[in-house]
Design an enzyme around this catalytic site. Structure first.
Site, PDB file in Angstrom:
ATOM      1  N   GLU A  75       0.837  -1.198   0.000  1.00 49.02           N
ATOM      2  CA  GLU A  75       0.000   0.000   0.000  1.00 49.02           C
ATOM      3  C   GLU A  75       0.872   1.248   0.000  1.00 49.02           C
ATOM      4  OE1 GLU A  75      -3.485   2.029   2.776  1.00 49.02           O
ATOM      5  OE2 GLU A  75      -2.891  -0.046   3.104  1.00 49.02           O
ATOM      6  N   CYS A  76       0.599   2.145  -0.953  1.00 50.65           N
ATOM      7  CA  CYS A  76       1.484   3.304  -1.131  1.00 50.65           C
ATOM      8  C   CYS A  76       0.838   4.611  -0.706  1.00 50.65           C
ATOM      9  CB  CYS A  76       1.936   3.420  -2.589  1.00 50.65           C
ATOM     10  SG  CYS A  76       0.605   3.838  -3.740  1.00 50.65           S
ATOM     11  N   THR A  77      -0.417   4.574  -0.243  1.00 48.44           N
ATOM     12  CA  THR A  77      -1.155   5.815   0.025  1.00 48.44           C
ATOM     13  C   THR A  77      -0.395   6.756   0.939  1.00 48.44           C
ATOM     14  OG1 THR A  77      -3.205   4.566  -0.207  1.00 48.44           O
ATOM     15  CG2 THR A  77      -3.347   6.740   0.804  1.00 48.44           C
ATOM     16  N   HIS A  79       2.740   6.983   1.498  1.00 48.56           N
ATOM     17  CA  HIS A  79       4.028   7.446   0.995  1.00 48.56           C
ATOM     18  C   HIS A  79       3.846   8.490  -0.102  1.00 48.56           C
ATOM     19  CE1 HIS A  79       6.314   4.376   3.116  1.00 48.56           C
ATOM     20  NE2 HIS A  79       5.489   3.462   2.670  1.00 48.56           N
TER      21      HIS A  79
END
EC number: 2.1.1.37
Length: 326
Positions: A75-77, A79
């Site tokens: 999950e990149c939200t 970052h």
């Protein structure tokens, strides 16, 4: 053929690139049921599991699956700059650390981690790399732009390519495997589709939208189509020309296509089939489930196929050399 398990698999764009490079998907895991439904539709031979990674037992699945590659896109939200002013959630970020038990359990030769480039600024980034290295992997920490690999989209991402045999890879190594041609935003637009359009200057159109359009028209002149770009923070004026790669596809509508009929400008949003093309999809990858908004989200959450293909071509080369040596 390199078998792989796909954590945070999404709609399977990364897996599509892997398959084009010689990969074989064994399992796709994602917490979003629409993502796993889409994955199964594209890779019917693969198993799918709809669950959060922290709930699944990596050790139990490790007794069933022994892939050559563990492919992950945590999950990149929290970052990403796309989250705007929202506070970063450390729990979201820690899904990256959560891949380490999977590498321990499945013992793949290769581990691939894809995430937004800002993950490098995370204070646990080095911990992640060191944790992977502690398992015996050599880690190539790469910054790759999908546009350099033949994608019609400029999507800049961090890739950790980790090899237990100690081999490292560079961006130039990967580019040499595909020799890509540069594509532009114009190439993804479905010019033959009869999508509904509305006058650019219709009543109620947001002032900011019209200001972005005016900047584009001032630069390009009347009669030249262009894209209005929403949710941008790169100070590019809120628009882009069509003769360069599309800017990064996000999980919400971002691109308004402005076209002309005579001296009148019309606008519509880019559609899921166009975003699918920008992600590297084509006739071999489909989005058969979900409404329009969900399909846009599936695209924005994905890994660009065009970058994953040379990574798996490189892996296939290493596999072949090892087989030849033995």
């Amino acid at each position: 053929m390199a078998t792989f398990v796909d954590l945070f698999c999404g709609a399977g764009f990364g897996a599509r690139g892997a398959v084009r490079g010689g990969g074989v998907p064994l399992l796709g895991l994602d917490a979003w049921s629409l993502a796993t439904q889409t994955y199964k539709a594209n890779f019917p031979q693969a198993d799918v599991l709809t669950e959060k990674i922290e709930i699944v037992s990596a050790s139990e699945l490790g007794t069933k699956y022994r892939p050559d590659v563990l492919l992950t896109s945590p999950e990149c939200t929290s970052h990403s700059i796309a989250r705007g002013a929202k506070p970063a959630l450390e729990k979201s970020r820690e899904t990256a650390i959560g891949i380490v038990p999977w590498a321990k359990a499945m013992k793949p030769r290769w581990v691939i981690v894809e995430n937004v480039n800002r993950m490098r600024k995370w204070d646990r980034h080095d911990e992640l790399v060191q944790s992977i290295e502690a398992l015996g992997y050599s880690v190539s920490d790469l910054f790759l732009n999908s546009a350099d690999f033949g994608s019609a989209q400029a999507r800049k991402r961090m890739f950790l390519v980790c090899d237990k045999d100690g081999t490292k890879v560079t961006r130039e190594d990967l580019l040499g495997l595909v020799k890509p041609q540069r594509k532009t935003a114009e190439s993804v637009i479905n010019w033959n589709a009869n999508y509904p359009v509305a006058p650019l200057r219709k009543p109620g159109r947001a002032k900011a939208t019209l200001e972005r359009a005016e900047r584009a028209i001032k630069k390009l002149g009347r009669g030249v189509p262009f894209l209005i770009v929403y949710y941008g923070s790169d100070y590019a004026g809120g628009w882009q020309a069509l003769d360069v790669p599309l800017r990064t596809v996000t999980t919400v509508d971002r691109f308004g296509l402005v076209t002309w009929q005579g001296r009148t400008a019309y606008m519509r949003m880019l559609q899921p089939d166009e975003l699918l093309a920008a992600m590297g999809g084509s006739t071999d990858h489909v989005l058969p489930h979900g409404n329009r908004r969900e399909k846009v989200k599936l695209c924005g959450n994905g890994v660009c196929s065009d970058v994953m293909t040379p990574i798996f071509l490189w892996i296939s080369q290493k596999q072949a050399k090892r087989t030849e040596f033995h």
